[in-house]
Design a protein around this motif. Structure first.
Motif, PDB file in Angstrom:
ATOM      1  N   VAL A  98       0.865  -1.181   0.000  1.00 54.76           N
ATOM      2  CA  VAL A  98       0.000   0.000   0.000  1.00 54.76           C
ATOM      3  C   VAL A  98       0.902   1.231   0.000  1.00 54.76           C
ATOM      4  N   LEU A  99       0.643   2.148  -0.929  1.00 55.03           N
ATOM      5  CA  LEU A  99       1.384   3.405  -0.986  1.00 55.03           C
ATOM      6  C   LEU A  99       0.569   4.457  -0.257  1.00 55.03           C
ATOM      7  N   ASP A 100       1.196   5.079   0.750  1.00 61.84           N
ATOM      8  CA  ASP A 100       0.549   6.151   1.496  1.00 61.84           C
ATOM      9  C   ASP A 100       1.407   7.396   1.359  1.00 61.84           C
ATOM     10  N   ALA A 101       0.876   8.525   1.737  1.00 61.36           N
ATOM     11  CA  ALA A 101       1.615   9.783   1.650  1.00 61.36           C
ATOM     12  C   ALA A 101       1.347  10.619   2.887  1.00 61.36           C
ATOM     13  N   GLU A 102       2.355  11.372   3.242  1.00 63.76           N
ATOM     14  CA  GLU A 102       2.242  12.315   4.354  1.00 63.76           C
ATOM     15  C   GLU A 102       2.538  13.689   3.782  1.00 63.76           C
ATOM     16  N   LEU A 103       1.606  14.616   3.956  1.00 63.05           N
ATOM     17  CA  LEU A 103       1.753  15.960   3.413  1.00 63.05           C
ATOM     18  C   LEU A 103       2.247  16.898   4.511  1.00 63.05           C
ATOM     19  N   ALA A 104       3.362  17.571   4.244  1.00 66.44           N
ATOM     20  CA  ALA A 104       3.921  18.508   5.209  1.00 66.44           C
ATOM     21  C   ALA A 104       3.321  19.893   5.005  1.00 66.44           C
ATOM     22  N   GLN A 105       3.443  20.728   6.030  1.00 66.92           N
ATOM     23  CA  GLN A 105       2.903  22.090   5.968  1.00 66.92           C
ATOM     24  C   GLN A 105       3.517  22.901   4.830  1.00 66.92           C
ATOM     25  N   ASP A 106       4.779  22.608   4.480  1.00 64.98           N
ATOM     26  CA  ASP A 106       5.447  23.378   3.421  1.00 64.98           C
ATOM     27  C   ASP A 106       5.105  22.878   2.020  1.00 64.98           C
ATOM     28  N   GLY A 107       4.206  21.900   1.932  1.00 64.52           N
ATOM     29  CA  GLY A 107       3.784  21.396   0.631  1.00 64.52           C
ATOM     30  C   GLY A 107       4.566  20.196   0.142  1.00 64.52           C
ATOM     31  N   SER A 108       5.589  19.793   0.886  1.00 63.98           N
ATOM     32  CA  SER A 108       6.358  18.621   0.468  1.00 63.98           C
ATOM     33  C   SER A 108       5.587  17.344   0.794  1.00 63.98           C
ATOM     34  N   VAL A 109       5.946  16.275   0.113  1.00 65.72           N
ATOM     35  CA  VAL A 109       5.252  14.998   0.267  1.00 65.72           C
ATOM     36  C   VAL A 109       6.266  13.920   0.598  1.00 65.72           C
ATOM     37  N   ARG A 110       5.910  13.071   1.539  1.00 67.11           N
ATOM     38  CA  ARG A 110       6.740  11.905   1.852  1.00 67.11           C
ATOM     39  C   ARG A 110       5.887  10.675   1.636  1.00 67.11           C
ATOM     40  N   PHE A 111       6.340   9.800   0.745  1.00 68.49           N
ATOM     41  CA  PHE A 111       5.606   8.560   0.488  1.00 68.49           C
ATOM     42  C   PHE A 111       6.155   7.443   1.353  1.00 68.49           C
ATOM     43  N   ALA A 112       5.270   6.516   1.699  1.00 66.79           N
ATOM     44  CA  ALA A 112       5.668   5.347   2.494  1.00 66.79           C
ATOM     45  C   ALA A 112       4.938   4.124   1.968  1.00 66.79           C
ATOM     46  N   LEU A 113       5.607   2.985   2.023  1.00 68.04           N
ATOM     47  CA  LEU A 113       5.010   1.723   1.614  1.00 68.04           C
ATOM     48  C   LEU A 113       4.757   0.859   2.832  1.00 68.04           C
TER      49      LEU A 113
END
Length: 93
Positions: A74-89
């Motif tokens: 499953v691919l999930d994402a975490e959105l930071a306040q500065d607009g950057s994205v971190r994906f996690a599996l």
């Protein structure tokens, strides 16, 4: 097949929208074969042998090796306040 969470799908659509020449494209995930894992890039079209995963209008292209490796993930994402994205599996269930 790889599954995207709603958050990941929104992040993929947002990233692709930032690249004018790929507005109908998607995010391509490639297994680098190294300890660092996977490489993500925006692509205007899938490669001929890519697996295409579509979730909520977001398109993810997986090369042959990556499609097998991520078969039950499953691919999930975490959105930071500065607009950057971190994906996690993660694994299903």
């Amino acid at each position: 097949m790889l599954t995207l969470t709603h958050t990941a799908a929104e992040a993929v659509k947002d990233i692709v929208a930032r690249v004018p020449q790929a507005e109908d494209g998607g995010v391509r995930i490639r297994d680098t074969g190294t300890p660092s894992g996977f490489e993500l890039s925006v692509a205007p079209d899938p490669e001929p042998r890519d697996t295409i995963v579509v979730t909520d209008g977001a398109r993810v292209f997986l090369d042959e090796t990556t499609a097998v490796v991520l078969e039950d993930r499953v691919l999930d994402a975490e959105l930071a306040q500065d607009g950057s994205v971190r994906f996690a599996l993660s694994s299903h269930g």
